[in-house]
Scaffold this motif. Structure first.
Motif, PDB file in Angstrom:
ATOM      1  N   ARG A 101       0.832  -1.208   0.000  1.00  0.00           N
ATOM      2  CA  ARG A 101       0.000   0.000   0.000  1.00  0.00           C
ATOM      3  C   ARG A 101       0.865   1.255   0.000  1.00  0.00           C
ATOM      4  O   ARG A 101       0.542   2.245  -0.667  1.00  0.00           O
ATOM      5  N   LEU A 102       1.941   1.218   0.741  1.00  0.00           N
ATOM      6  CA  LEU A 102       2.819   2.383   0.832  1.00  0.00           C
ATOM      7  C   LEU A 102       3.493   2.655  -0.510  1.00  0.00           C
ATOM      8  O   LEU A 102       3.552   3.801  -0.960  1.00  0.00           O
ATOM      9  N   VAL A 103       3.987   1.609  -1.152  1.00  0.00           N
ATOM     10  CA  VAL A 103       4.658   1.768  -2.446  1.00  0.00           C
ATOM     11  C   VAL A 103       3.680   2.279  -3.504  1.00  0.00           C
ATOM     12  O   VAL A 103       4.031   3.123  -4.337  1.00  0.00           O
ATOM     13  N   ARG A 104       2.458   1.793  -3.458  1.00  0.00           N
ATOM     14  CA  ARG A 104       1.447   2.191  -4.442  1.00  0.00           C
ATOM     15  C   ARG A 104       0.749   3.494  -4.055  1.00  0.00           C
ATOM     16  O   ARG A 104      -0.164   3.939  -4.738  1.00  0.00           O
ATOM     17  N   ARG A 105       1.191   4.088  -2.941  1.00  0.00           N
ATOM     18  CA  ARG A 105       0.644   5.360  -2.452  1.00  0.00           C
ATOM     19  C   ARG A 105      -0.862   5.281  -2.266  1.00  0.00           C
ATOM     20  O   ARG A 105      -1.612   6.192  -2.619  1.00  0.00           O
ATOM     21  N   GLN A 106      -1.294   4.200  -1.661  1.00  0.00           N
ATOM     22  CA  GLN A 106      -2.702   4.005  -1.363  1.00  0.00           C
ATOM     23  C   GLN A 106      -2.936   4.211   0.131  1.00  0.00           C
ATOM     24  O   GLN A 106      -2.002   4.133   0.928  1.00  0.00           O
ATOM     25  N   LEU A 108      -3.492   3.958   3.998  1.00  0.00           N
ATOM     26  CA  LEU A 108      -2.996   2.950   4.937  1.00  0.00           C
ATOM     27  C   LEU A 108      -3.909   2.775   6.147  1.00  0.00           C
ATOM     28  O   LEU A 108      -3.571   2.047   7.070  1.00  0.00           O
TER      29      LEU A 108
END
Length: 262
Positions: A101-106, A108
């Motif tokens: 989620r963090l990498v895809r900027r979604q 959290l």
């Protein structure tokens, strides 16, 4: 006959002057209009029921919360009841979901809450050395939330109404509207029922040591049941509010969850 001609000439001259005046002032008028439009705050686009659900995180958010618990149950069975390995797998999966989620900027919100819950549960089970204690924090959480939601309804300050007043910046105005008060009370009671049913089913399984049944109940009363509770609360609220009030509430909540300002 000279006078009519003179009037026509004068009218033509006035018309020509007006056209020239418009041509001269047009750039200034256009600039002023552009500036007014820039100063006017932009209105967010109207949201839909689908937008509202996606703002909550959609099905992906529910999976973020539930997958680590499923992983623990499966790992505990596959590893022949090796508690520590199962706990590591569950916590590891929760961490992986958070990183993705963090990498895809979604958002959290849900995965972070799920990760913390799994981490606390793993710590408790590791301390006691008993696999069924992995579910103790969840049972206590359901008890605490159930009591909190019920108390807010009994004192006529249903939690959903309080949140509505904060989100829409209308304070306590909703309490003066009988339809809204009833709707928020019913929606809050939906979640009281959710927590109560979880406890009624899971607590006996915990005390009888039925770990597999407890795990299945945890999963079944987790994602699917939570989704059902959201739908029921959503339907109750929508049916209790006038259309214009529902649209305003849905738009406010949707844009807030998305991180936009109204």
């Amino acid at each position: 006959m000279a006078e009519p001609t003179s009037r026509r000439d004068q009218d033509q001259i006035d018309e020509d002057l007006n056209e020239k005046l418009v041509d001269i002032l047009k750039p200034e008028l256009d600039a002023a209009a552009t500036e007014l439009q820039a100063d006017e705050p932009s209105k967010p686009a109207k949201s839909t029921d689908k937008d509202f659900f996606h703002a909550l995180g959609g099905w992906g958010a529910l999976l973020d919360i539930g997958l680590p618990w499923i992983a623990f149950l499966v790992a505990y069975a596959v590893t022949d009841h090796k508690l520590q390995q199962s706990l590591i797998i569950a916590v590891g999966l929760a961490a992986v979901l958070a990183v993705v989620r963090l990498v895809r900027r979604q958002p959290l919100r849900n995965v972070f809450g799920g990760f913390i819950g799994v981490l606390i549960s793993a710590w408790v089970a590791n301390r006691t050395g008993n696999a069924k204690d992995f579910y103790v924090p969840g049972l206590l959480t359901n008890l605490g939330y159930g009591l909190l939601y019920l108390i807010t309804v009994l004192i006529r300050w249903p939690l959903f109404g309080v949140l509505y007043g904060v989100i829409t910046q209308t304070g306590t105005a909703w309490r003066r509207d009988p339809a809204l008060l009833k709707g928020f009370s019913r929606a809050t009671l939906v979640f009281v029922g959710l927590f109560a049913i979880r406890l009624i089913v899971q607590v006996p399984l915990y005390f009888t040591g039925s770990l597999n049944a407890l795990g299945i109940a945890k999963i079944g009363l987790g994602l699917p049941f939570y989704a059902l509770a959201i739908w029921l609360a959503y339907a109750v609220l929508r049916g209790s509010m006038p259309a214009e009030k529902w649209d305003e509430a849905r738009d406010s909540i949707t844009h807030l969850l998305r991180g936009n300002k109204k």
